[in-house]
Design a protein around this motif. Structure first.
Motif, PDB file in Angstrom:
ATOM      1  N   SER A 175      36.520  -8.284  28.703  1.00  0.00           N
ATOM      2  CA  SER A 175      36.922  -9.203  27.641  1.00  0.00           C
ATOM      3  C   SER A 175      35.821  -9.410  26.606  1.00  0.00           C
ATOM      4  CB  SER A 175      37.349 -10.546  28.237  1.00  0.00           C
ATOM      5  OG  SER A 175      36.271 -11.129  28.947  1.00  0.00           O
ATOM      6  N   ASP A 176      34.550  -9.203  26.985  1.00  0.00           N
ATOM      7  CA  ASP A 176      33.443  -9.343  26.035  1.00  0.00           C
ATOM      8  C   ASP A 176      33.043  -7.995  25.421  1.00  0.00           C
ATOM      9  OD1 ASP A 176      32.152  -8.081  28.121  1.00  0.00           O
ATOM     10  OD2 ASP A 176      30.798  -9.749  28.562  1.00  0.00           O
ATOM     11  N   SER A 177      33.769  -6.941  25.766  1.00  0.00           N
ATOM     12  CA  SER A 177      33.552  -5.575  25.258  1.00  0.00           C
ATOM     13  C   SER A 177      32.214  -4.962  25.664  1.00  0.00           C
ATOM     14  CB  SER A 177      33.690  -5.514  23.734  1.00  0.00           C
ATOM     15  OG  SER A 177      34.989  -5.901  23.350  1.00  0.00           O
TER      16      SER A 177
END
Length: 143
Positions: A24-26
């Motif tokens: 989700s934070d890449s």
């Protein structure tokens, strides 16, 4: 119990056979592929490698914590994590693991003691202990 952290990862496509992983934070973004040893194309990581990396990283932190609680100064720490995928006669797949930490600044007996203590602390070990065969084989680093 208070939540400390939740990792969120999406996998799309064909999972281990051509899927794509993205946190989700890449910070984690990679493709998945079946290893050549299993008849796949290879060329990308696989779930077993991801488990080995996560567990080894967590276990190393647990080793350092176990050493600190005993006031033992480690001069170096490395770990090799082996995750083996097996295919039983019943057609089912299962996993087994070998963790091989090598610790500097201690003898082999102390390294093994710390590794066993870390196995009690590490959340990955707690989740997998009793569910898959696990070998902890610690050694002292050559001086």
């Amino acid at each position: 119990m208070a939540v400390t952290y939740t990792a969120v990862v999406d996998v799309d496509g064909e999972g281990r056979n051509g899927g794509h992983v993205r946190s989700s934070d890449s910070l984690l973004e990679t493709s998945l592929a079946v290893p050549k040893q299993l008849g796949g194309a290879g060329g990308a990581t696989n779930p077993e490698q991801l488990l080995a990396a996560g567990w080894a990283g967590c276990f190393l932190g647990a080793l350092r914590r176990a050493a600190a609680s005993r006031k033992i100064r480690l001069t170096s720490t490395t770990i090799t994590a082996e995750i083996t995928l097996t295919h039983g006669d019943d057609g089912e797949f299962s996993l087994s693991a070998v963790l091989r930490p090598v610790l500097g600044g201690v003898d082999r007996a102390t390294a093994q003691e710390l590794a066993l203590a870390a196995h009690e602390i590490c959340p990955y070990s707690k989740a997998l202990r009793g569910n898959i065969p696990i070998v902890i084989d610690a050694d002292a680093a050559a001086s």
